[in-house]
Scaffold this motif. Structure first.
Motif, PDB file in Angstrom:
ATOM      1  N   TYR A 269      -9.544  26.651  -8.570  1.00  0.00           N
ATOM      2  CA  TYR A 269      -8.085  26.616  -8.460  1.00  0.00           C
ATOM      3  C   TYR A 269      -7.449  27.591  -9.438  1.00  0.00           C
ATOM      4  N   LEU A 270      -8.002  27.664 -10.636  1.00  0.00           N
ATOM      5  CA  LEU A 270      -7.477  28.587 -11.643  1.00  0.00           C
ATOM      6  C   LEU A 270      -7.667  30.040 -11.209  1.00  0.00           C
ATOM      7  N   LEU A 271      -8.847  30.351 -10.650  1.00  0.00           N
ATOM      8  CA  LEU A 271      -9.111  31.722 -10.197  1.00  0.00           C
ATOM      9  C   LEU A 271      -8.159  32.125  -9.075  1.00  0.00           C
ATOM     10  N   PHE A 272      -7.926  31.222  -8.124  1.00  0.00           N
ATOM     11  CA  PHE A 272      -6.967  31.508  -7.049  1.00  0.00           C
ATOM     12  C   PHE A 272      -5.567  31.729  -7.636  1.00  0.00           C
ATOM     13  N   PHE A 273      -5.214  30.944  -8.641  1.00  0.00           N
ATOM     14  CA  PHE A 273      -3.895  31.065  -9.273  1.00  0.00           C
ATOM     15  C   PHE A 273      -3.754  32.428  -9.948  1.00  0.00           C
ATOM     16  N   ILE A 274      -4.766  32.833 -10.692  1.00  0.00           N
ATOM     17  CA  ILE A 274      -4.715  34.128 -11.388  1.00  0.00           C
ATOM     18  C   ILE A 274      -4.652  35.275 -10.385  1.00  0.00           C
TER      19      ILE A 274
ATOM     20  N   SER B 127      -0.109  20.601 -21.868  1.00  0.00           N
ATOM     21  CA  SER B 127      -0.371  19.508 -20.935  1.00  0.00           C
ATOM     22  C   SER B 127      -0.281  19.972 -19.487  1.00  0.00           C
ATOM     23  N   ILE B 128       0.661  20.864 -19.182  1.00  0.00           N
ATOM     24  CA  ILE B 128       0.785  21.390 -17.820  1.00  0.00           C
ATOM     25  C   ILE B 128      -0.475  22.150 -17.425  1.00  0.00           C
ATOM     26  N   GLY B 129      -0.938  23.033 -18.317  1.00  0.00           N
ATOM     27  CA  GLY B 129      -2.168  23.765 -18.040  1.00  0.00           C
ATOM     28  C   GLY B 129      -3.364  22.839 -17.913  1.00  0.00           C
ATOM     29  N   TYR B 130      -3.417  21.828 -18.776  1.00  0.00           N
ATOM     30  CA  TYR B 130      -4.523  20.872 -18.756  1.00  0.00           C
ATOM     31  C   TYR B 130      -4.546  20.096 -17.445  1.00  0.00           C
ATOM     32  N   ARG B 131      -3.381  19.686 -16.990  1.00  0.00           N
ATOM     33  CA  ARG B 131      -3.289  18.860 -15.786  1.00  0.00           C
ATOM     34  C   ARG B 131      -3.635  19.627 -14.509  1.00  0.00           C
ATOM     35  N   PHE B 132      -3.288  20.907 -14.465  1.00  0.00           N
ATOM     36  CA  PHE B 132      -3.480  21.660 -13.228  1.00  0.00           C
ATOM     37  C   PHE B 132      -4.799  22.426 -13.170  1.00  0.00           C
ATOM     38  N   PHE B 133      -5.355  22.812 -14.329  1.00  0.00           N
ATOM     39  CA  PHE B 133      -6.460  23.756 -14.276  1.00  0.00           C
ATOM     40  C   PHE B 133      -7.687  23.400 -15.110  1.00  0.00           C
ATOM     41  N   THR B 134      -7.680  22.340 -15.885  1.00  0.00           N
ATOM     42  CA  THR B 134      -8.823  22.060 -16.742  1.00  0.00           C
ATOM     43  C   THR B 134      -9.971  21.424 -15.960  1.00  0.00           C
ATOM     44  N   ILE B 135     -11.190  21.595 -16.476  1.00  0.00           N
ATOM     45  CA  ILE B 135     -12.345  20.958 -15.837  1.00  0.00           C
ATOM     46  C   ILE B 135     -12.557  19.546 -16.383  1.00  0.00           C
ATOM     47  N   HIS B 136     -11.763  19.134 -17.370  1.00  0.00           N
ATOM     48  CA  HIS B 136     -11.963  17.836 -18.016  1.00  0.00           C
ATOM     49  C   HIS B 136     -11.049  16.743 -17.474  1.00  0.00           C
ATOM     50  N   ALA B 137     -10.131  17.103 -16.607  1.00  0.00           N
ATOM     51  CA  ALA B 137      -9.195  16.104 -16.077  1.00  0.00           C
ATOM     52  C   ALA B 137      -9.086  16.242 -14.566  1.00  0.00           C
ATOM     53  N   ASN B 138      -8.515  15.224 -13.928  1.00  0.00           N
ATOM     54  CA  ASN B 138      -8.291  15.279 -12.490  1.00  0.00           C
ATOM     55  C   ASN B 138      -7.216  16.331 -12.200  1.00  0.00           C
ATOM     56  N   SER B 139      -7.575  17.357 -11.470  1.00  0.00           N
ATOM     57  CA  SER B 139      -6.671  18.479 -11.282  1.00  0.00           C
ATOM     58  C   SER B 139      -5.547  18.141 -10.304  1.00  0.00           C
ATOM     59  N   PHE B 140      -4.307  18.498 -10.673  1.00  0.00           N
ATOM     60  CA  PHE B 140      -3.170  18.322  -9.785  1.00  0.00           C
ATOM     61  C   PHE B 140      -3.125  19.403  -8.715  1.00  0.00           C
ATOM     62  N   SER B 141      -4.018  20.394  -8.807  1.00  0.00           N
ATOM     63  CA  SER B 141      -4.093  21.426  -7.777  1.00  0.00           C
ATOM     64  C   SER B 141      -4.939  20.983  -6.592  1.00  0.00           C
ATOM     65  N   ALA B 142      -5.680  19.904  -6.743  1.00  0.00           N
ATOM     66  CA  ALA B 142      -6.679  19.508  -5.744  1.00  0.00           C
ATOM     67  C   ALA B 142      -6.080  18.695  -4.614  1.00  0.00           C
ATOM     68  N   PRO B 143      -6.695  18.754  -3.421  1.00  0.00           N
ATOM     69  CA  PRO B 143      -6.338  17.829  -2.347  1.00  0.00           C
ATOM     70  C   PRO B 143      -6.632  16.391  -2.776  1.00  0.00           C
ATOM     71  N   TYR B 144      -6.048  15.443  -2.063  1.00  0.00           N
ATOM     72  CA  TYR B 144      -6.171  14.035  -2.445  1.00  0.00           C
ATOM     73  C   TYR B 144      -7.628  13.581  -2.496  1.00  0.00           C
ATOM     74  N   PHE B 145      -8.439  14.007  -1.514  1.00  0.00           N
ATOM     75  CA  PHE B 145      -9.824  13.538  -1.450  1.00  0.00           C
ATOM     76  C   PHE B 145     -10.716  14.189  -2.509  1.00  0.00           C
ATOM     77  N   LEU B 146     -10.214  15.230  -3.202  1.00  0.00           N
ATOM     78  CA  LEU B 146     -10.980  15.866  -4.277  1.00  0.00           C
ATOM     79  C   LEU B 146     -10.351  15.637  -5.652  1.00  0.00           C
TER      80      LEU B 146
END
Length: 283
Positions: free
Chosen positions: A188-193, A158-177
């Motif tokens: 976001y995932l590429l920057f993280f890696i 769930s943590i990976g899904y929430r922060f990096f998946t393309i199927h959900a609203n990413s918690f890595s994103a700014p508010y307007f995105l």
């Protein structure tokens, strides 16, 4: 660097949505983040005043949500790394032990001072608070079966899904995105890696980076492991403490990407024509 992390942290969608709601998590996040910022400063400066301020924030964070004591585990990891990175001498062991005891003492004194419930029988009442927390989480799992995360594997996914998946609203994103779904989350995932790789490479090369980049990873991993215990239901606010570490590593990756692009641009352009954005200093 610190300013880059702050710039990315303040407009973060998860942070904004969490702090706009009037519940204990808003106050907890304030003190938790403050303690983390002071902890990173202590990692660099090893200043006793910073240690005291950090300990006060940990005590206040734990007073709003008992999981705030997780930061003492992060501090203990740093103290072990600090000892192992130097020649083993008794004076270093005594100094590190003394500072760690001071931090624990101040954090617990603050916690006890503003929680009259635990003052009569500290050990027993703390045990009861923890038991109550466990029972409460079990009830939440029963009342909200659609949000239930029954085991550590489900929580890690769930943590990976929430922060990096393309199927959900990413918690890595700014508010307007935050509500944009799709390939942008891969960035976001590429920057993280890339940030992880950067921490590892430069952590091995220099002592300074051991105390910054590698420590960010160790601290983030410590909070990640402990979060597998409290993340029993899939509520957005429960992910907020992890966002600081994700953003720190992503900023490392972003800055490293800009430096790589700057190197590529420098190969084809005269130095005086290189855009300022690609001429930054080392992270």
């Amino acid at each position: 660097n610190t300013s880059s992390v702050c710039i990315s942290f303040i407009p973060n969608g998860l942070i904004i949505t969490t702090t706009l709601v009037a519940h204990a998590d808003s106050l907890f996040l304030f003190f938790f983040t403050g303690a983390l910022a002071l902890l990173f400063r202590y990692v660099k400066k090893e200043n006793i005043k910073t240690l005291i301020a950090m300990s006060v924030c940990i005590g206040l964070a734990a007073s709003t949500k008992i999981v705030g004591f997780t930061l003492l585990m992060v501090l203990s990891v740093f103290q072990v790394v600090r000892l192992l990175s130097r020649p083993i001498q008794m004076k270093h062991i005594i100094q590190v032990s003394r500072e760690f005891i001071v931090a624990i003492g101040i954090a617990f004194l603050i916690f006890i001072a503003i929680n009259p419930y635990v003052q009569k029988n500290i050990v027993q009442r703390l045990s009861l608070m923890y038991t109550h927390r466990v029972i409460q989480q079990q009830l939440f799992q029963e009342w909200y079966p659609g949000k239930n995360l029954p085991d550590m594997r489900a929580r890690a996914i769930s943590i990976g899904y929430r922060f990096f998946t393309i199927h959900a609203n990413s918690f890595s994103a700014p508010y307007f995105l935050m509500n944009i779904k799709g390939p942008i989350n891969i960035v976001y995932l590429l920057f993280f890696i890339l940030g992880i790789i950067s921490c590892l490479i430069h952590g091995v090369r220099t002592k300074k980076d051991v105390y910054t980049g590698i420590f960010i990873m160790i601290a983030g991993y410590t909070v990640f492991v402990t979060s597998l215990n409290w993340l029993t239901v899939d509520w957005e606010r429960y992910y907020a403490p992890l966002s600081f570490f994700v953003l720190c590593i992503q900023v490392q990756g972003f800055v490293r990407t800009m430096q790589i692009l700057g190197y590529i641009v420098a190969r084809f352009l005269p130095h005086n024509k290189i855009p300022p954005a690609f001429g930054g200093r080392e992270f």
